[in-house]
Design a protein around this motif. Structure first.
Motif, PDB file in Angstrom:
ATOM      1  N   ALA A  52     -24.046 -51.267  -0.673  1.00 13.76           N
ATOM      2  CA  ALA A  52     -24.314 -50.706  -1.277  1.00 13.76           C
ATOM      3  C   ALA A  52     -25.883 -51.749  -1.812  1.00 13.76           C
ATOM      4  O   ALA A  52     -25.963 -52.312  -1.560  1.00 13.76           O
ATOM      5  CB  ALA A  52     -23.792 -50.792  -2.669  1.00 13.76           C
ATOM      6  N   ALA A  53     -26.409 -50.078  -2.268  1.00 13.57           N
ATOM      7  CA  ALA A  53     -27.771 -50.136  -2.695  1.00 13.57           C
ATOM      8  C   ALA A  53     -27.518 -51.181  -4.265  1.00 13.57           C
ATOM      9  O   ALA A  53     -26.760 -51.261  -5.109  1.00 13.57           O
ATOM     10  CB  ALA A  53     -28.792 -49.012  -3.232  1.00 13.57           C
ATOM     11  N   PRO A  54     -28.317 -51.973  -4.237  1.00 18.17           N
ATOM     12  CA  PRO A  54     -28.473 -53.097  -5.484  1.00 18.17           C
ATOM     13  C   PRO A  54     -28.639 -52.557  -6.719  1.00 18.17           C
ATOM     14  O   PRO A  54     -29.457 -50.969  -6.840  1.00 18.17           O
ATOM     15  CB  PRO A  54     -29.620 -53.808  -5.684  1.00 18.17           C
ATOM     16  CG  PRO A  54     -30.086 -53.900  -3.853  1.00 18.17           C
ATOM     17  CD  PRO A  54     -29.718 -52.653  -3.587  1.00 18.17           C
ATOM     18  N   SER A  55     -28.176 -52.642  -8.250  1.00 17.94           N
ATOM     19  CA  SER A  55     -28.550 -51.995  -8.993  1.00 17.94           C
ATOM     20  C   SER A  55     -29.724 -52.317  -9.808  1.00 17.94           C
ATOM     21  O   SER A  55     -30.260 -53.608  -9.264  1.00 17.94           O
ATOM     22  CB  SER A  55     -26.833 -52.734 -10.117  1.00 17.94           C
ATOM     23  OG  SER A  55     -26.987 -53.876 -10.560  1.00 17.94           O
ATOM     24  N   ALA A  56     -29.357 -51.839 -11.157  1.00 19.14           N
ATOM     25  CA  ALA A  56     -31.354 -52.228 -11.493  1.00 19.14           C
ATOM     26  C   ALA A  56     -31.011 -53.368 -12.042  1.00 19.14           C
ATOM     27  O   ALA A  56     -31.983 -54.573 -11.788  1.00 19.14           O
ATOM     28  CB  ALA A  56     -31.372 -51.315 -12.572  1.00 19.14           C
ATOM     29  N   PRO A  57     -30.301 -54.560 -12.516  1.00 19.20           N
ATOM     30  CA  PRO A  57     -30.374 -55.519 -12.513  1.00 19.20           C
ATOM     31  C   PRO A  57     -30.200 -56.730 -11.433  1.00 19.20           C
ATOM     32  O   PRO A  57     -31.103 -57.781 -11.267  1.00 19.20           O
ATOM     33  CB  PRO A  57     -28.694 -56.052 -13.955  1.00 19.20           C
ATOM     34  CG  PRO A  57     -28.542 -54.723 -14.288  1.00 19.20           C
ATOM     35  CD  PRO A  57     -29.098 -53.350 -13.140  1.00 19.20           C
ATOM     36  N   GLN A  58     -29.478 -56.281 -10.765  1.00 21.95           N
ATOM     37  CA  GLN A  58     -29.467 -56.457  -8.789  1.00 21.95           C
ATOM     38  C   GLN A  58     -31.158 -56.969  -8.923  1.00 21.95           C
ATOM     39  O   GLN A  58     -31.193 -57.954  -8.285  1.00 21.95           O
ATOM     40  CB  GLN A  58     -28.547 -56.617  -8.088  1.00 21.95           C
ATOM     41  CG  GLN A  58     -27.370 -56.861  -8.428  1.00 21.95           C
ATOM     42  CD  GLN A  58     -26.136 -55.861  -8.108  1.00 21.95           C
ATOM     43  OE1 GLN A  58     -26.602 -54.825  -7.091  1.00 21.95           O
ATOM     44  NE2 GLN A  58     -25.205 -56.531  -7.366  1.00 21.95           N
ATOM     45  N   GLY A  63     -36.318 -60.128  -7.657  1.00 19.96           N
ATOM     46  CA  GLY A  63     -37.677 -59.473  -7.781  1.00 19.96           C
ATOM     47  C   GLY A  63     -38.371 -58.284  -7.528  1.00 19.96           C
ATOM     48  O   GLY A  63     -39.626 -57.963  -7.592  1.00 19.96           O
ATOM     49  N   GLN A  64     -37.631 -57.168  -7.752  1.00 23.38           N
ATOM     50  CA  GLN A  64     -37.905 -55.854  -7.158  1.00 23.38           C
ATOM     51  C   GLN A  64     -38.409 -54.874  -8.986  1.00 23.38           C
ATOM     52  O   GLN A  64     -37.359 -55.819  -9.250  1.00 23.38           O
ATOM     53  CB  GLN A  64     -36.763 -54.926  -6.647  1.00 23.38           C
ATOM     54  CG  GLN A  64     -37.190 -55.808  -4.561  1.00 23.38           C
ATOM     55  CD  GLN A  64     -35.592 -55.744  -3.821  1.00 23.38           C
ATOM     56  OE1 GLN A  64     -34.978 -54.088  -4.745  1.00 23.38           O
ATOM     57  NE2 GLN A  64     -34.953 -55.147  -3.331  1.00 23.38           N
ATOM     58  N   LYS A  65     -38.485 -54.724  -8.429  1.00 24.43           N
ATOM     59  CA  LYS A  65     -39.092 -53.062  -9.646  1.00 24.43           C
ATOM     60  C   LYS A  65     -38.794 -52.191  -9.192  1.00 24.43           C
ATOM     61  O   LYS A  65     -38.208 -52.134  -8.428  1.00 24.43           O
ATOM     62  CB  LYS A  65     -41.017 -53.213  -9.864  1.00 24.43           C
ATOM     63  CG  LYS A  65     -41.510 -54.421 -10.237  1.00 24.43           C
ATOM     64  CD  LYS A  65     -43.304 -53.796 -10.182  1.00 24.43           C
ATOM     65  CE  LYS A  65     -44.281 -55.082 -10.966  1.00 24.43           C
ATOM     66  NZ  LYS A  65     -44.961 -54.928 -10.672  1.00 24.43           N
ATOM     67  N   LEU A  66     -38.295 -51.280 -10.841  1.00 23.24           N
ATOM     68  CA  LEU A  66     -37.952 -50.431 -11.189  1.00 23.24           C
ATOM     69  C   LEU A  66     -38.693 -49.206 -11.560  1.00 23.24           C
ATOM     70  O   LEU A  66     -40.089 -49.271 -11.409  1.00 23.24           O
ATOM     71  CB  LEU A  66     -36.733 -50.312 -12.276  1.00 23.24           C
ATOM     72  CG  LEU A  66     -35.916 -51.113 -12.098  1.00 23.24           C
ATOM     73  CD1 LEU A  66     -35.189 -51.127 -13.562  1.00 23.24           C
ATOM     74  CD2 LEU A  66     -34.247 -51.617 -10.808  1.00 23.24           C
ATOM     75  N   GLY A  74     -29.710 -45.917 -19.097  1.00 23.12           N
ATOM     76  CA  GLY A  74     -28.927 -46.800 -19.175  1.00 23.12           C
ATOM     77  C   GLY A  74     -29.306 -47.877 -18.170  1.00 23.12           C
ATOM     78  O   GLY A  74     -28.962 -48.967 -19.220  1.00 23.12           O
ATOM     79  N   GLU A  75     -29.985 -47.830 -16.935  1.00 21.80           N
ATOM     80  CA  GLU A  75     -30.500 -49.054 -16.255  1.00 21.80           C
ATOM     81  C   GLU A  75     -31.436 -49.490 -16.726  1.00 21.80           C
ATOM     82  O   GLU A  75     -31.416 -50.657 -17.571  1.00 21.80           O
ATOM     83  CB  GLU A  75     -30.834 -48.837 -15.056  1.00 21.80           C
ATOM     84  CG  GLU A  75     -30.028 -48.805 -14.590  1.00 21.80           C
ATOM     85  CD  GLU A  75     -29.425 -47.584 -12.793  1.00 21.80           C
ATOM     86  OE1 GLU A  75     -29.309 -48.480 -11.560  1.00 21.80           O
ATOM     87  OE2 GLU A  75     -30.705 -46.633 -12.683  1.00 21.80           O
ATOM     88  N   LEU A  76     -32.557 -49.455 -17.818  1.00 18.01           N
ATOM     89  CA  LEU A  76     -33.881 -49.242 -18.190  1.00 18.01           C
ATOM     90  C   LEU A  76     -33.459 -50.323 -19.650  1.00 18.01           C
ATOM     91  O   LEU A  76     -34.098 -50.771 -19.840  1.00 18.01           O
ATOM     92  CB  LEU A  76     -34.380 -48.121 -18.575  1.00 18.01           C
ATOM     93  CG  LEU A  76     -36.031 -48.628 -19.383  1.00 18.01           C
ATOM     94  CD1 LEU A  76     -36.668 -48.594 -18.742  1.00 18.01           C
ATOM     95  CD2 LEU A  76     -36.726 -46.682 -19.775  1.00 18.01           C
ATOM     96  N   PRO A  84     -31.748 -50.371 -26.028  1.00 15.85           N
ATOM     97  CA  PRO A  84     -30.950 -48.721 -26.250  1.00 15.85           C
ATOM     98  C   PRO A  84     -31.942 -47.765 -26.410  1.00 15.85           C
ATOM     99  O   PRO A  84     -32.231 -47.073 -26.170  1.00 15.85           O
ATOM    100  CB  PRO A  84     -29.770 -48.775 -26.575  1.00 15.85           C
ATOM    101  CG  PRO A  84     -29.840 -50.046 -27.010  1.00 15.85           C
ATOM    102  CD  PRO A  84     -30.725 -50.993 -26.544  1.00 15.85           C
ATOM    103  N   SER A  85     -32.635 -48.011 -27.444  1.00 22.35           N
ATOM    104  CA  SER A  85     -33.554 -46.899 -28.450  1.00 22.35           C
ATOM    105  C   SER A  85     -34.468 -47.028 -27.640  1.00 22.35           C
ATOM    106  O   SER A  85     -35.027 -45.656 -27.691  1.00 22.35           O
ATOM    107  CB  SER A  85     -33.649 -47.434 -30.158  1.00 22.35           C
ATOM    108  OG  SER A  85     -34.322 -48.649 -29.701  1.00 22.35           O
TER     109      SER A  85
END
Length: 127
Positions: A52-58, A63-66, A74-76, A84-85
């Motif tokens: 599976a592709a890594p989730s945002a926290p993973q 060390g990868q950027k989003l 939700g990931e942000l 959240p806001s």
């Protein structure tokens, strides 16, 4: 043994420990032999190839950027210092204006001050 001798033995022991620790310290070479985009997660472990592709926290832990232009609200919201806001305002602004092309556009979103902009620049990118 007197006090000076005990200090000398302790100092030599610490020096030896430092030499051993330095020799075993991890180097800066990547742990995986694949491009960051090819990293997958299998049972919570990062591997090259199938999975599976890594989730945002993973991705952040690897060390990868989003991508600020595609990351979900939700990931942000999970990015440290965003919450959240601010995540909601960033996604709403992105949906209303279109993709972010420059960091100045991100800085114009209410709630993005200097410190949060630096956090976003360190954890996300504009593709």
């Amino acid at each position: 043994m007197n006090r000076t001798g005990a200090l000398a033995v302790a100092s030599l022991g610490l020096l030896g420990l430092g030499v051993v620790a330095r020799g075993r310290w991890p180097d800066s070479a990547p742990a995986l032999d694949c491009e960051p985009g090819a990293v997958r997660v299998v049972d919570g472990v990062a591997v090259c190839g199938e999975g599976a592709a890594p989730s945002a926290p993973q991705r952040l832990m690897l060390g990868q950027k989003l991508d600020l232009n595609t990351v979900s609200e939700g990931e942000l919201a999970r990015v440290p210092g965003v919450g959240p806001s601010l995540a909601r305002r960033l996604v709403e602004t992105r949906e209303a204006r279109g993709r972010f092309h420059a960091w100045e556009e991100v800085a114009s979103v209410p709630g993005v001050g200097t410190a949060r902009l630096e956090t976003l620049q360190a954890t996300t990118e504009l593709r």
